[in-house]
Design an enzyme around this catalytic site. Structure first.
Site, PDB file in Angstrom:
ATOM      1  N   CYS A  44     -30.416 -11.345  18.812  1.00  0.00           N
ATOM      2  CA  CYS A  44     -31.607 -11.137  19.659  1.00  0.00           C
ATOM      3  C   CYS A  44     -32.582  -9.881  19.325  1.00  0.00           C
ATOM      4  O   CYS A  44     -33.644 -10.027  19.549  1.00  0.00           O
ATOM      5  CB  CYS A  44     -30.992 -10.660  21.041  1.00  0.00           C
ATOM      6  N   VAL A 329     -34.171 -12.708  30.446  1.00  0.00           N
ATOM      7  CA  VAL A 329     -35.483 -11.856  30.470  1.00  0.00           C
ATOM      8  C   VAL A 329     -36.143 -11.994  28.954  1.00  0.00           C
ATOM      9  O   VAL A 329     -35.338 -11.902  28.019  1.00  0.00           O
ATOM     10  CB  VAL A 329     -35.169 -10.521  31.153  1.00  0.00           C
TER      11      VAL A 329
END
Lengths: 448, 448
Positions: A44, A329
């Site tokens: 990520c 998110v």
């Protein structure tokens, strides 16, 4: 005799499974197998190294070798699992030196993750066609930027596509994102909320070409342009962010059942249909908390939770995975967007009777300088008044509101409850009436 | 005949009561009475005007006159309620011109708020002795700064004392805060968490003199120093932030019962013990959600929720106030501190068997630059594993975590549930394992 635990995969899910097993079983022999050179890094974080926010790829290593040593985990990198024998309870691996080995297991965890899926587009073999999944992929994109790439076409407006688009834009590249769906972030947001994010991206000069597929990648050896929606777009790079597909070949070959999401079927203990074989992370199919249908959300937070569940069970302590709300998110330039539970779109698709409410508010007291806009959308089950989904787009303070609403969904909060919630307030951080509470109030009015 | 609703007080609680009554009853005659010149301003914003973050006091007016006109609310400023006659169902008021009027009511809402409480310290009549409760108070402090005040002693290390201390420090004044308790923020945090905040204040040159009372205010006509803990401290200003006391004189004189917190007793409908008389906001005693004991938390968010409950009931729609978790947050320089539910201290005082867990984490992924520290403390009921309190001190992202944990407490989440929560994650905004979840896991380990 200590039990032999073998884990195929050594990133989020695999390492969490190993660590959790170790916490419960001090004597087990735990081996992690990965074909990658580096284990335990954060995928990520890749877009943020490319953007320059993080200084180098090495910083993404969350689990240094010392971690594996400390927990007595036998880590084998650059080793490829090539077969699972569920009858003999062994796996076959091949080392970098092409040596074949048979490794026995008492418990096996499949954490093979997922790989970028490249649709069969004409020209996809050209130089300048890249993915973003692994450290290697990240380094290739970084090298292309350093070599002077000036423009990029990204196929796919999901999280990876957009986060990478922002990173390339921040590096000065001209960025166009092509998405087959008529909206960006189709997994995360309904079209009305996605539009807010799209406008923000466009204000920063990212082009969004929606409802179109890339038809051909043009150029001699190297990408020079792509054809999409009948038009030609010049580009030095073509980046495939079409999505990922669970790596299931090993499981399929071994006869381990695959589910309808094309990922490995698991139960609440993260067990596959085969005794002593678990699957966790991006290769594992699990159950959605609201729809109770199979889902393979391919999120880091879900991966670690599944890894922990499998490891705890293997370590001898009963533990159940409670399902997926897919709380997510992302941050794109100056905007945060997130969601939890199901969207209006998914509710309609599942024929769940709903009421939807949306409020616009601010992230600080109205009179406080630098308050940023915030928009909250709630999805409420008509029959029971339960909150079943939420989406937020705003300038700040989005993530923990998503968590708050995730807790609310998990504990079956009705909007009647939420409208009476006891919230904290201070002018530099929020409004007196918390926007989540106002959105619940608005949903209540629609329910009457 | 339209019902006559009279509300004494025209700030958060009173206006919310009026607005909610109006929503349910279009024809009622609604009158708001306030002795202040300005109605509908935000007290909580006062420190931020003094600090300069907000440019002028007028900006704090949340409800302009047009609001009252739009909802047909009869607003009477500079009008003092001097008596309530519960038999005749009237109130007596005195106008600025000293004219006495009798106003009849069908429903009466007492929203008289609270006033600063000044302990009987020798010298408290001197110039330079100030409070911070009203707009007037704020303007006086502002004027004193503009007149050249260089140093201030603040009595009381609660929210107002500290927020004002920060504001004065930002204006260049030397600030010393004197607090009788051995810690700052005794209503908000346990001593261990408060210490983190204190250290932050001290790093910014705010002195904290704890476990001491101000013994005397010295100076000729004007404050020149104060005596505390046997020492003398030079100061141009002495600011009383000792706390506020509910304004109950009107209620007491009318025979309306007062509770053990010295505020007006109410039930779940925000009714006092007298028919058709409600009390809301800082003058009203209500019930704590966890201890079920009387509490008068004097928070803006509680005031508006109570006002809404009373107004809805008066408007003819049954509504209950669900109790107080006292969720609170404050920002002091670069740190945010908040809490919800009960502290360890309060649990011990109430003989509730608890387990406490504390984790230190960061506000972004560990490898992401500018991650700030975050400390979370959970208070868990041993008997049931329910979360009953939480405290957070951190560099950012505190407020909505407090809200998340408030929702969790409201819906009776156990730490076993919380340890399995589905949370959102992205490197620029949080860690993969949400610190609230880690804190729950730690509590679970202690419960075993």
């Amino acid at each position: 005799m200590p039990q032999k635990i073998v884990i195929i995969g050594a990133n989020a899910a695999g390492i969490e499974a190993a660590s959790s097993a170790r916490k419960k079983d001090r004597t087990a022999e735990i081996t992690l197998i990965t074909k990658e050179k580096t284990a335990g890094y954060s995928r990520c974080g890749l877009p943020f190294v490319i953007s320059g926010a993080i200084s180098h790829f090495k910083a993404l290593t969350v689990y240094p070798l010392a971690y594996f040593q400390m927990l007595k985990l036998n880590l084998r990198t650059q080793t490829t699992a090539i077969a699972i024998n569920i009858k003999e309870k062994t796996i076959t691996v091949q080392t970098l030196e092409r040596i074949i080995e048979i490794i026995p297991y008492d418990k096996l965890v499949i954490a093979t993750g997922a790989d970028s899926f490249m649709p069969p587009i004409k020209g996809r073999e050209k130089h300048g066609v890249l993915n973003l999944r692994s450290l290697d992929d990240g380094e290739k994109i970084d090298a292309a930027i350093k070599a002077g790439a000036k423009s990029a076409i990204i196929m796919g407006a999901g999280l990876i596509g957009l986060e990478l688009g922002v990173a390339l834009n921040e590096k000065g590249l001209q960025v166009t994102i092509v998405e087959m769906q008529p909206q960006i972030l189709p997994q995360l947001l309904d079209a009305d909320m996605a539009k807010l994010v799209q406008t923000h991206l466009e204000q920063r000069d990212i082009k969004c070409l929606l409802g179109n597929a890339v038809e051909e990648i043009l150029g001699e050896e190297k990408v020079s342009s792509i054809k999409a929606g009948g038009e030609n777009f010049m580009a030095d790079l073509y980046i495939n962010a079409f999505g990922v597909r669970a790596n299931t070949q090993l499981a399929v070959d071994a006869g381990i059942p695959i589910g309808e999401t094309r990922a490995i079927k698991t139960n609440a203990y993260m067990e596959t249909a085969i005794a002593d074989v678990y699957a966790v992370g991006d290769c594992a199919e699990t159950t959605h908390f609201i729809t109770h249908k199979p889902i393979c959300p391919q999120l880091g937070t879900v991966a670690v939770r599944q890894g922990k569940t499998a490891g705890t069970n293997i370590g001898g302590v009963n533990s159940q995975f409670t399902g997926v709300l897919a709380s997510t998110v992302t941050k794109l330039f100056d905007i945060e967007a997130g969601s939890t539970g199901i969207s209006e779109t998914v509710a309609v698709k599942n024929q769940i009777g709903i009421v939807v409410s949306t409020v616009n508010s601010k992230t600080k007291a109205g009179y406080y300088p630098s308050a940023k806009p915030l928009r909250i959308k709630l999805v409420v089950k008509k029959e029971t008044e339960h909150l079943i989904g939420a989406q937020i787009v705003g300038g700040e303070e989005v993530t923990q509101r998503i968590n708050a609403l995730s807790f609310a969904i998990q504990k079956q909060m009705t909007v009647r409850d939420l409208a009476k919630a006891d919230t904290a307030y201070a002018p530099p951080m929020c409004e007196t009436w918390e926007p989540m509470v106002l959105a619940a109030e608005m949903a209540l009015m629609k329910l009457r």
